[in-house]
Scaffold this active site. Structure first.
Site, PDB file in Angstrom:
ATOM      1  N   LEU A 123       0.009   1.388   4.724  1.00 37.50           N
ATOM      2  CA  LEU A 123      -1.243   1.342   3.972  1.00 37.50           C
ATOM      3  C   LEU A 123      -1.064   1.079   2.478  1.00 37.50           C
ATOM      4  CD1 LEU A 123      -3.289   4.136   5.741  1.00 37.50           C
ATOM      5  CD2 LEU A 123      -3.830   1.698   5.656  1.00 37.50           C
ATOM      6  N   HIS A 124      -0.105   1.710   1.828  1.00 37.27           N
ATOM      7  CA  HIS A 124       0.125   1.515   0.384  1.00 37.27           C
ATOM      8  C   HIS A 124      -1.173   1.687  -0.412  1.00 37.27           C
ATOM      9  CE1 HIS A 124       3.972   0.082   1.776  1.00 37.27           C
ATOM     10  NE2 HIS A 124       3.392  -0.878   2.451  1.00 37.27           N
ATOM     11  N   LEU A 125      -1.861   2.810  -0.173  1.00 32.97           N
ATOM     12  CA  LEU A 125      -3.194   3.012  -0.736  1.00 32.97           C
ATOM     13  C   LEU A 125      -3.234   3.121  -2.257  1.00 32.97           C
ATOM     14  CD1 LEU A 125      -4.805   5.381   1.910  1.00 32.97           C
ATOM     15  CD2 LEU A 125      -5.150   2.922   1.608  1.00 32.97           C
TER      16      LEU A 125
END
Length: 130
Positions: A95-97
């Site tokens: 995701l690497h939000l």
């Protein structure tokens, strides 16, 4: 549980989130797996391979998202996928939000239960999915 695996749409991403062996393991445990048609081609996996393992093939990403309780992907969803999320659906992917505010907002708006591969941690502190 119905587990959906859409084809990846991110530029130059040819992987798919599950192999036929993974499909077989999940279906042997009583789950249903639905995969977008031709989703595994970039990884050298045919629809026939998935069907033989027990998956059902669906024609569009919308059909996959609509059918699934949980979505498995390789990369983070892109904006054209945000409207496909369902309330309470589970998303399992990278995701690497921290760098994706728009994605974070879309997930929160639909109350998607999001499990990011990069945050899965073992008791010893190691990150086995990185």
């Amino acid at each position: 549980m119905i587990i959906g695996v859409p084809a990846e749409i991110k530029n130059n991403e040819n992987r798919i989130a599950i192999t036929p062996a993974g499909v077989e393991a999940l279906t042997n445990e009583g789950h249903e797996v639905v995969i977008e048609e031709n989703g595994g081609v970039g990884s050298g996996i045919s629809d026939k391979d998935y069907k033989q393992a027990g998956a059902k093939m669906l024609a569009t990403p919308k059909e996959v998202f609509d059918a699934a309780d949980m979505i498995m992907k390789v990369k983070e969803p892109l904006p054209k996928e945000y409207d496909l999320f369902k309330e309470g659906q589970i998303l399992y992917t990278y995701l690497h939000l921290a760098a994706e505010e728009e994605l974070t907002d879309a997930l929160m708006e639909k109350n998607v239960v999001s499990i990011a591969y990069e945050t899965v941690e073992l008791e010893d502190g190691s990150l086995p999915l990185l």
